[in-house]
Design an enzyme around this catalytic site. Sequence first.
Site, mmCIF file in Angstrom:
data_model
loop_
_atom_site.group_PDB
_atom_site.id
_atom_site.type_symbol
_atom_site.label_atom_id
_atom_site.label_comp_id
_atom_site.label_asym_id
_atom_site.label_seq_id
_atom_site.Cartn_x
_atom_site.Cartn_y
_atom_site.Cartn_z
ATOM 1 N N ASP A 1 58.293 39.872 60.209
ATOM 2 C CA ASP A 1 58.283 41.227 60.762
ATOM 3 C C ASP A 1 59.689 41.772 60.927
ATOM 4 O OD1 ASP A 1 55.722 41.978 60.855
ATOM 5 O OD2 ASP A 1 55.382 41.498 62.960
ATOM 6 N N ASP B 1 46.157 40.725 57.639
ATOM 7 C CA ASP B 1 46.978 40.328 58.782
ATOM 8 C C ASP B 1 46.229 39.346 59.692
ATOM 9 O OD1 ASP B 1 49.156 40.344 60.493
ATOM 10 O OD2 ASP B 1 49.299 42.518 60.597
HETATM 11 C C1 DGJ Z 1 51.943 42.570 62.150
HETATM 12 C C2 DGJ Z 1 52.515 42.747 60.786
HETATM 13 O O1 DGJ Z 1 53.396 41.724 60.485
HETATM 14 C C3 DGJ Z 1 53.177 44.121 60.703
HETATM 15 O O2 DGJ Z 1 53.802 44.278 59.464
HETATM 16 C C4 DGJ Z 1 52.140 45.165 60.933
HETATM 17 O O3 DGJ Z 1 51.199 45.146 59.898
HETATM 18 C C5 DGJ Z 1 51.463 44.953 62.283
HETATM 19 N N1 DGJ Z 1 50.979 43.604 62.414
HETATM 20 C C6 DGJ Z 1 50.334 45.908 62.458
HETATM 21 O O4 DGJ Z 1 49.652 45.690 63.610
#
Ligand code: DGJ
Length: 750
Positions: free
Chosen positions: A551, A485
Amino acid sequence: MTQPADPLVEGEAESIPDRATQSIAEQAAQSIPDRHVQLRAAGVSLIVHIPEVGLPAFMHWGSDPGPLDRQQLEQLALAEGAPPAANGVDEPRAVSIMPEPWTGWTGAPGLDGHRAWRGWSPRFTVTSATSVNPVPGDGARGGTLELEARDDVAELQLDLHIELTPTGLVVMQAHVTNLGADPYTLGSVSLGLPVPTRADELLDLAGRWAKERVPQRRPFAVGTHLREGRRGRTGSDAATVLVAGEQSFGFDRGEAWGMHVAFSGNHQVRAERVASGERILLGGELLLPGEVELARGERYSTPRVFGTHGVGLDALAGRFHDHLRSRPHHPGRDRPVVMNVWEAVYFTHDLDRITALADAAAQVGVERFVLDDGWFGGRRDDTAGLGDWTISDVVWGDGRFRRLVDHVAALGMEFGLWFEPEMVNEDSDLARAHPEWLMQVDGRLPVESRFQQVLDLSHPGAFEHVRSQIVALVRDYDIGFIKWDHNRDLVDAGSTRTGRAGVHEQTLAVYRLLDEIKRQCPGLEIESCSSGGSRVDLEILERTDRVWASDTIDAHERQQIQRWTAQLLPPELVGSHVGSQRSHTTGRMLDLSFRAATALFGHFGIEWDLTAATDAERAELAAWVRYYKQLRGLLHTGTVVRRDLEGGDLWLNGVISTDRAEALYLVTVRERHITWPVGRVLLPGLDPDRSYRVTAGGPSAFRAASNHWADPAWWRDGVTLPGSVLVGVGIAIPAQDPDHAALIHVAALR
Ligand code: DGJ
């Protein structure tokens, strides 16, 4: 095949060739027998002219006129050269792939730089050219052209790589070497793809967090359409692919030319139309002040710039898909069904709860179980812990983490783990021990974003800290998958190591880190995630195995995001999960059949607290998982088609197997149409000369539940028709409310 950018290294000292005894012109005369080179592949021709002075220009990039011999190429050069522009320079030149202002080019220069304010307008001459597989060799396979050019006054050398891949993609990369004693400061190096004057419209993508890759169109007017990425990552608003095409070009119509800059840091693409008639797409890295200063012998490499041509956006996308699929490291095994726990538990990590989730996941057929954010250091929420990549004693101590990993393995699932390797919370052991590893400007820390700062991976110590902690965990727990991430923009990203802006170096360091971890952990798969879908580009994909597209798992939004992520990536590289009935990001309520049918057209997964789902929901989900497993072979190798129907109110997405023996289409109503029912739907991509069995798709037990309020006569028992009818006459589809799926499965009769 093109290699991933080798690794865009600044500061690579090389020996400088001593050619003082030979003039540039003499060298060129000896080593460039052919000044016109044609490369051909997959219906595309690239014809390059290497002038005696100046840089190469594309005489043609587009549909393939067939092989042309030397005489024909010379005749073409005569035929296509435009007359001088009124009030232009006396010796007009075709705009080169790195446009040079000295030629009279009035658009943005390809190379912008200086040596203490001199050497700012280089005038290169090509000194050697090596082509591999030009026509008339095996003309259908593409080929490469490697060129070296020099300017002995500006004291620069330029090495250009031009390639036409077997799938018909153009790939270009430039390397600039300083031959002089004094440093040369680079502002930008851009590579250009000329497009013809019939390319009248532009399309690129925009977006934001949780709404990535939204298309936008405009006329290709005189002036510059400039898209800059200054976020230090690819960006949710990245252009991704900048396309110029004939008026009203669409998924299946209109000749079009597209460009992608394969880079995960600051970058820019521009479409430029100048008064003398030329239209060009230009792209490269966006360098911050002082980021690249070349000492004697040092070399800067641009990102790879891709060009794709065809009739219709599907054809442009198809070239990227074919190219990605032809890579030796393209994910080969079946894409496993994923359960990611993020939307199920967020930061509430608890062995019993997550074990129960793993049990529920295994019951519906999940094959890869991924523990997301919250398992490490002092990470109980998003304010602390980033940078401390050791298992948290508080929630996972006393062997609880091991018990979870073993439990997941015993259930027959692979274990995956979340990291955010480039980031650090100020409240972390790492930041307390090494405040100098946080990116900053003149002792001032950047404004926080999600309570976090950026770890400067160009510090060898910082790099080593992250590398060793990740590799140790992967080895100790047999981790098969990492979700990588990256949740903030790089703002004021200066390096305490150099005192300068550091986005360029940081981007290269991330590539090195990924390469190193992959090397040390054979078989490890990595997902590129960045606040959802903010790091989607072809360079990160040289080191990762899928992207997290957004997301938002809301299937209505996902339809759009996946449709346009497909402009670059095939479905198997795009993570797509079934979320809970009410979307966490938008609040929208959507049926399971629509959520699952949407996830089918990607790398299928689940991100939903299945312990709170009903038995009926779990049974239906298990049926969709079985259906995905049955069809993933088709979905992850076939040709992608997209259509806007009924003025855009009805969307069709489909995947047709490469032998055209099988296809799956998804028809969804985006908006309630002004008239109803809608007209017959054509099923593109099938073989007109074969007969097909057409049936309602999806798991059979749940077809009826998909909120169709009236089905056509064929829906219950299917229908058998020639391909010519399906592609040219069409079939009726169920009358349905918006955000419901009608899946249509098509199989050729033997
Ligand atoms: C952003 C990601 O896109 C989410 O899927 C998740 O992993 C969060 N970060 C976790 O902090």
